[in-house]
Each structure stands twice: as C-alpha cells, then as structure tokens.
Design an enzyme around this catalytic site. Structure first.
Site, short mmCIF file in Angstrom:
data_model
loop_
_atom_site.label_atom_id
_atom_site.label_comp_id
_atom_site.label_asym_id
_atom_site.label_seq_id
_atom_site.Cartn_x
_atom_site.Cartn_y
_atom_site.Cartn_z
N ASP A 27 1.61 -2.78 -7.63
CA ASP A 27 1.16 -3.94 -7.96
C ASP A 27 -0.54 -4.07 -7.94
O ASP A 27 -1.09 -4.01 -6.75
CB ASP A 27 1.84 -5.14 -7.14
CG ASP A 27 1.38 -6.58 -7.40
OD1 ASP A 27 0.69 -6.65 -8.35
OD2 ASP A 27 2.08 -7.41 -7.19
N ASP A 122 0.58 -5.07 -14.92
CA ASP A 122 -0.03 -4.63 -13.41
C ASP A 122 1.21 -4.41 -12.48
O ASP A 122 0.92 -4.30 -11.27
CB ASP A 122 -0.98 -5.79 -13.23
CG ASP A 122 -0.19 -7.16 -12.56
OD1 ASP A 122 0.98 -7.55 -13.04
OD2 ASP A 122 -0.80 -7.76 -11.71
N GLU A 123 2.34 -4.14 -13.04
CA GLU A 123 3.49 -3.87 -11.98
C GLU A 123 4.32 -2.69 -12.59
O GLU A 123 4.86 -2.95 -13.54
CB GLU A 123 4.17 -5.27 -11.72
CG GLU A 123 3.55 -6.23 -10.94
CD GLU A 123 4.82 -7.19 -10.68
OE1 GLU A 123 4.47 -8.06 -9.51
OE2 GLU A 123 5.76 -7.58 -11.40
#
Ligand SMILES: [Mg+2]
Length: 456
Positions: A27, A122-123
C-alpha cells in the site's frame, strides 16, 4: 506479529504450516502526494496536499505525511490547510501521471515477485513463492522490493507492506505501520495481533455489515474472531460472509471464478417497436436496466456498445468509451449519440429500415469496493468526480425505490411481470412510452439470472 526492526525467529515446525505466508500486500503511503514529491524533488520531506482541481474551495484528496502533524489530512479544505501550515504546497491532481507511475511501480515489484491482483492505483497483492514463505525470507523479499523502488523508481514513493497467509490479513498487516511499514502477520499471531482494530477498518465490513454484526452482538475484533463460518454467512446474508471468515482465519479462497466483464440485454423487436424511433426507446430501457444491475453489483463501466439487427438482414454496431462511471445519464447520452449516427448512415442509403432487434452492453467493468474513491479519482476528470459521484448516488436511490416497490408488490402476491406497465416505477419521462415490464428478466441459456435481477 513482527515489525521490520525485530529479529525474525526460526519458524521450525510451524503448527500453522497449512496456512503459509503466501501473500505480500503493498500500500503506497499518501500516494498522490508521493508522486508529486517524486516529480518535484524540492517538495521531498515537505508538507504537500493534492487537490482535485486548482481551487481554494476544494478539499485535499491526499496529504503527505509531513502535512499530517499540522492536522491536515484527506478532506481538509485548501484554505484551512494554508492556515494550519502556511507555505504548504498545494498541487492539483494529475491522474494520468499517477497511473504512469503506478505502472512503473508494478513493473519494478514484478522483477522480484509475481503480481496477484491490483486493487487500486496505490494498492496491490503479490504472491510469495514456496521458498519465500519463511518470515525471514519474506521480509528479505519485501526489503528488496522497497530498495528496488527507491533506487529504480524514486525514494519519494514510500509504501507499507504486509505479509500474511491471505490477502485480507496481508492488507490488515500493511495497515498496521504507516508510513514505510513492513509487518508480518502469521496465523499464530492471531487473534491478539489485531484485537484493537475497529471493525469498520476491516475491508469487507462496510456500514451495512457493521450494523448487522452489532445486532448479532459482535462489536469488537475478538467477538468477530469467535464467529463460526455459518454465523458469518448468516450475518452477511451471503457466501461472502463465509469467504470473509476464511480470509480472516488464514485460509485463502480462490477469487470469484467468473468475474463479470460485461452486463447487457438484448431484445427481439415486435412490430410495434420495429421503427428506429420506437426501437431507440427499447434500447434505452435495456440500457437503464443494465445500468441498474451494474450499480447493484457495485461496479463501474467504461464503455457502452449498441448493436442493431436490420430486417430482413444485416446489422450495425458501434461502441463508445468513457471514464469509469455508474451514471445512467452518461450512458444514455452516448447511446443516443450512437443511435443518431446509425440513423444518419441509414438515411444516406435510403428510407430508414425496419429493425429486428437491439442489444446493449456495458463493458470494461471495474469493481468499486473500499477503494471506490481512488478508482473514481484515478479514472475521472477532476471536475467530473463530484458530479459522477452525485449522479451515481441519485441513480442508486432510484434503484432502491424501484426494488422496494417491487418487493412490496410481490408481498401483495402478484409476481412482478403481471402488473402490466410498470407505471409505479421511477424512470425518465422520455421513457414513458414503453412499459418496462416488456423487459422483464428472461431465462437466458448463456447465463443463470441471479435472484436480485428480478428486483433490479
Ligand atoms: Mg495508500
């Protein structure tokens, strides 16, 4: 649980060997702000916020960790942020850039370890090989990934990594230390390693499930942990509850085998609807129905297609692409655009033909789960984000009212298809020429309709 600094032990005869460390979840911390610092090195280590558009009246969609001690976080208004931290850098979002850097980051991580699933810009989850499932080895791999990112992409792009037996646990592990965390969560660390976590911080527990859990007297992690799979299934009201239980207890289950890639409907046209003018209303009704299902599945579409069958033979088709959306108005506008194009083309050939059938599909589906906001920010024009979200809410409200009305009629004893024209439904005035029950669910051979389709 171990933190990155702790000396990893020897796992030896692991009683939880049947639930090995198989997932690495990454993350990125304050990702949009991180990319701005990456592209503007003078902002490294400085307070930065990212805004959806260049305006003082909007709120931050990301705040760098350096901005947080000032009390600035996601949602803080620009004017307030300037008051709290004079001199803070205010950067308008550049979503194309965030996607480009996301691709670089994924490519760098894939040099070390195979990708399992991208959850948002973003993950992402990655798979640990058998030889990497020892905690010490897994942490080595994670450190190499972080070093690789710092060296080959940029040191501004910090991340929190979680390593665990399942994607759910690995994500929870990643959440434990921010920014720049590295946390291993083994089966034997549970449940105590997570006992302080608020239930609504757990992916899969939204407001609805949380309320049902509360009604079942499940108000904290330990109570959640003690549930049996069957109880979880009953509380969730679906197999999702059982799947959640498995994820939480360290048993990885396979992802949904048949992931929806498109939603659509097709109709053969009766004489009454075979003129292009009438057929257009049918196509619009089919599209509204598909859009309602799209929202029911909590998905966004990114293209719409239309195909028209011409009597006695022939056909025409077209498609339009757009940024991910749930907005029926947008879908209808694009359908009308294609419809005009179709009519223009046909008129060039002579009188408008009679039509045999219409098919509409929504394609390019993306799930909107916990990361819905990021998805929207990623795919929508900044100024379109709010409008898109407001319209999705409006349409969802209409879907709910219609489903509610249907449920009430069903309780009164009449099956939905027997009420004649669905005048009781909320629809668009432009659609009033067509009884929507004309589009009632048909049992298709290509797929089994789900129960909810009879309501949505
Ligand atoms: Mg993040």
């Amino acid at each position: 649980m171990r933190s990155g600094q702790e000396k990893p032990g020897i796992s030896g005869a692991d009683p939880a060997a049947d639930r090995p460390l198989s997932c690495l979840f990454i993350d990125f911390n304050a990702y949009f702000a991180g990319v701005e610092q990456h592209d503007h090195p003078e902002l490294m280590g400085k307070p930065v916020i990212v805004t959806p558009l260049a305006s003082e009246h909007t709120g931050a969609i990301a705040a760098s960790y350096e901005a947080r001690p000032f009390g600035i976080k996601r949602g803080t208004k620009v004017a307030d942020a300037r008051k709290l931290c004079p001199g803070i850098a205010v950067m308008p979002a550049r979503h194309d850039r965030y996607v480009a850097v996301h691709k670089q980051l994924m490519a760098e991580i894939e040099r070390h370890i195979p990708l399992e699933k991208v959850y948002s810009v973003d993950e992402a989850a990655f798979r640990l090989s058998r030889s990497e499932r020892d905690p010490a080895r897994a942490m080595d791999t994670a450190r190499r990934i972080k070093e690789g990112i710092a060296r080959n992409v940029g040191p501004a792009l910090r991340s929190s990594i979680g390593i665990a037996p399942t994607r759910l646990l690995a994500k929870l592990a990643a959440e434990r230390v921010k920014p720049d965390g590295l946390t291993v969560l083994r089966r034997e660390d549970l449940p105590h390693a997570l006992e302080d976590i608020p239930l609504t911080d757990i992916p899969g527990i939204g407001a609805g499930v949380a309320a049902r859990l509360a009604r079942a007297d499940v108000n904290n992690f330990m109570a959640l942990w003690r549930l049996q799979p069957k109880q979880a299934r009953a509380i969730w009201g679906s197999v999702m509850g059982e799947r959640f239980w498995h994820g939480l207890h360290g048993f990885e289950t396979v992802e949904e085998p048949t992931k929806k890639s498109m939603i659509g409907h097709s109709r053969v046209l009766t004489r009454e609807h075979e003129t292009p003018e009438k057929a257009r209303i049918v196509a619009r009704a089919l599209l509204l129905k598909a859009a309602s299902r799209l929202r029911h599945y909590k998905m966004h579409a990114s293209s719409v297609s239309l195909s028209v069958r011409i009597r006695p033979e022939g056909g025409w088709q077209s498609a339009r692409r757009f940024k991910h959306s749930q907005d029926s108005f947008l879908f209808l506008n694009l359908l009308d655009e294609m419809w005009s194009e179709f009519c223009t083309r046909q008129r060039q050939k002579g009188p408008l033909p009679r039509l045999g059938g219409v098919t509409v599909y929504l394609h390019g589906l993306a799930e909107c789960g916990e990361t819905a906001l990021e998805q929207m920010e990623l795919f929508a024009e900044p100024e379109g984000i709010e409008k898109n979200a407001r319209r999705a809410d409006l349409w969802k409200a209409i879907d709910d009212i219609n489903a509610d009305l249907d449920a009430k009629f069903q309780r009164l004893g009449a099956p939905a298809a027997q009420h004649g024209p669905r005048k009781r439904h909320i629809s668009l005035a432009s659609q009033s020429g067509l009884a929507l029950n004309y589009l009632g669910v048909k049992i298709a051979f290509s797929r089994v309709p789900e129960e909810a389709e009879f309501l949505y």
